[in-house]
Design a protein around this motif. Structure first.
Motif, PDB file in Angstrom:
ATOM      1  N   LEU A  88     -15.871  15.026 -47.481  1.00 29.67           N
ATOM      2  CA  LEU A  88     -16.960  14.119 -47.859  1.00 29.67           C
ATOM      3  C   LEU A  88     -17.833  14.730 -48.950  1.00 29.67           C
ATOM      4  N   THR A  89     -18.129  16.022 -48.841  1.00 28.17           N
ATOM      5  CA  THR A  89     -18.932  16.664 -49.884  1.00 28.17           C
ATOM      6  C   THR A  89     -18.154  16.757 -51.189  1.00 28.17           C
ATOM      7  N   GLN A  90     -16.847  17.002 -51.094  1.00 31.72           N
ATOM      8  CA  GLN A  90     -16.006  17.037 -52.302  1.00 31.72           C
ATOM      9  C   GLN A  90     -16.042  15.686 -53.008  1.00 31.72           C
ATOM     10  N   ILE A  91     -15.946  14.616 -52.240  1.00 29.79           N
ATOM     11  CA  ILE A  91     -15.969  13.266 -52.811  1.00 29.79           C
ATOM     12  C   ILE A  91     -17.338  12.978 -53.412  1.00 29.79           C
ATOM     13  N   ASP A  92     -18.411  13.359 -52.711  1.00 25.06           N
ATOM     14  CA  ASP A  92     -19.762  13.136 -53.225  1.00 25.06           C
ATOM     15  C   ASP A  92     -19.985  13.869 -54.541  1.00 25.06           C
ATOM     16  N   ARG A  93     -19.471  15.092 -54.639  1.00 24.78           N
ATOM     17  CA  ARG A  93     -19.597  15.840 -55.897  1.00 24.78           C
ATOM     18  C   ARG A  93     -18.851  15.143 -57.027  1.00 24.78           C
ATOM     19  N   SER A  94     -17.631  14.669 -56.726  1.00 23.75           N
ATOM     20  CA  SER A  94     -16.836  13.983 -57.750  1.00 23.75           C
ATOM     21  C   SER A  94     -17.535  12.717 -58.218  1.00 23.75           C
ATOM     22  N   VAL A  95     -18.084  11.978 -57.274  1.00 30.15           N
ATOM     23  CA  VAL A  95     -18.794  10.747 -57.624  1.00 30.15           C
ATOM     24  C   VAL A  95     -20.054  11.079 -58.417  1.00 30.15           C
ATOM     25  N   GLY A  96     -20.680  12.181 -58.077  1.00 31.81           N
ATOM     26  CA  GLY A  96     -21.871  12.624 -58.806  1.00 31.81           C
ATOM     27  C   GLY A  96     -21.564  12.976 -60.252  1.00 31.81           C
ATOM     28  N   ARG A  97     -20.337  13.427 -60.506  1.00 26.89           N
ATOM     29  CA  ARG A  97     -19.919  13.746 -61.871  1.00 26.89           C
ATOM     30  C   ARG A  97     -19.539  12.500 -62.665  1.00 26.89           C
ATOM     31  N   GLY A  98     -19.563  11.349 -62.030  1.00 26.87           N
ATOM     32  CA  GLY A  98     -19.273  10.104 -62.736  1.00 26.87           C
ATOM     33  C   GLY A  98     -17.898   9.537 -62.448  1.00 26.87           C
ATOM     34  N   GLU A  99     -17.150  10.141 -61.535  1.00 27.62           N
ATOM     35  CA  GLU A  99     -15.832   9.633 -61.176  1.00 27.62           C
ATOM     36  C   GLU A  99     -15.985   8.436 -60.243  1.00 27.62           C
ATOM     37  N   SER A 100     -14.984   7.592 -60.231  1.00 31.35           N
ATOM     38  CA  SER A 100     -15.037   6.455 -59.310  1.00 31.35           C
ATOM     39  C   SER A 100     -14.710   6.934 -57.902  1.00 31.35           C
ATOM     40  N   ILE A 101     -15.152   6.182 -56.935  1.00 34.34           N
ATOM     41  CA  ILE A 101     -14.891   6.548 -55.543  1.00 34.34           C
ATOM     42  C   ILE A 101     -13.393   6.539 -55.283  1.00 34.34           C
ATOM     43  N   ARG A 102     -12.700   5.561 -55.850  1.00 39.12           N
ATOM     44  CA  ARG A 102     -11.253   5.450 -55.640  1.00 39.12           C
ATOM     45  C   ARG A 102     -10.531   6.719 -56.091  1.00 39.12           C
TER      46      ARG A 102
END
Length: 170
Positions: A88-102
């Motif tokens: 979950l934290t990995q996904i949150d970081r990726s989304v924070g960088r501007g990546e899509s959730i998918r």
């Protein structure tokens, strides 16, 4: 001698797979019998025919190769709480960088549905687990608050009734 610019037309020979003809079903046969009659049974004991060894130029028919086996999802992977929070934290970081959730979910190796289930559980579960004593105190305060609200409402009703009597409205 033939002219080199003239190209001889070489006939291309194609071989078609042998057709297996099923015996015609009888006129009075039921649908089940007709369906069974149309399907030839494969004999597993017969060996495959040897490939032809012709030396002439023959266009070979592309035989269907075994398609890559579909990924069979056997048993589900059970993730521990620690693994879940890491993902979950990995996904949150990726989304924070501007990546899509998918895309972030794909990189983490879980499905979107799993991500949303985990996120929902993570938002409600830690409050109860990490606050233990604080949660109990909060619940006690809420009960006391309800009791005090009821007590205040009762006092206001009594005062209201007294004022009505003094003014002669009741």
């Amino acid at each position: 001698m033939a002219d080199p610019q003239e190209v001889e037309a070489v006939p291309v020979v194609t071989e078609e797979p042998a057709k297996v003809e099923a015996p015609e079903p009888e006129q009075g046969a039921t649908r089940q019998k007709r369906a069974k009659a149309g399907k030839p049974k494969a004999d597993k004991t017969k060996a495959a025919p040897a490939p032809s060894t012709r030396k002439s130029k023959v266009k070979e028919i592309a035989k269907p190769t075994a398609a890559p086996a579909a990924v069979v999802h056997g048993k589900r992977k059970a993730y521990s709480e620690k693994e879940r929070t890491q993902k979950l934290t990995q996904i949150d970081r990726s989304v924070g960088r501007g990546e899509s959730i998918r895309n972030a979910v794909k990189q983490a190796g879980i499905s979107e549905q799993t991500y949303y289930h985990w996120k929902k559980a993570a938002t409600s579960a830690p409050a109860a687990a990490s606050m233990g004593g604080e949660l109990q105190n909060l619940l006690a305060l809420e009960k006391e608050n309800e009791r005090l609200k009821k007590q205040l409402a009762e006092q206001l009703r009594q005062e209201n009734a007294q004022l009505k009597r003094k003014l002669g409205l009741a």
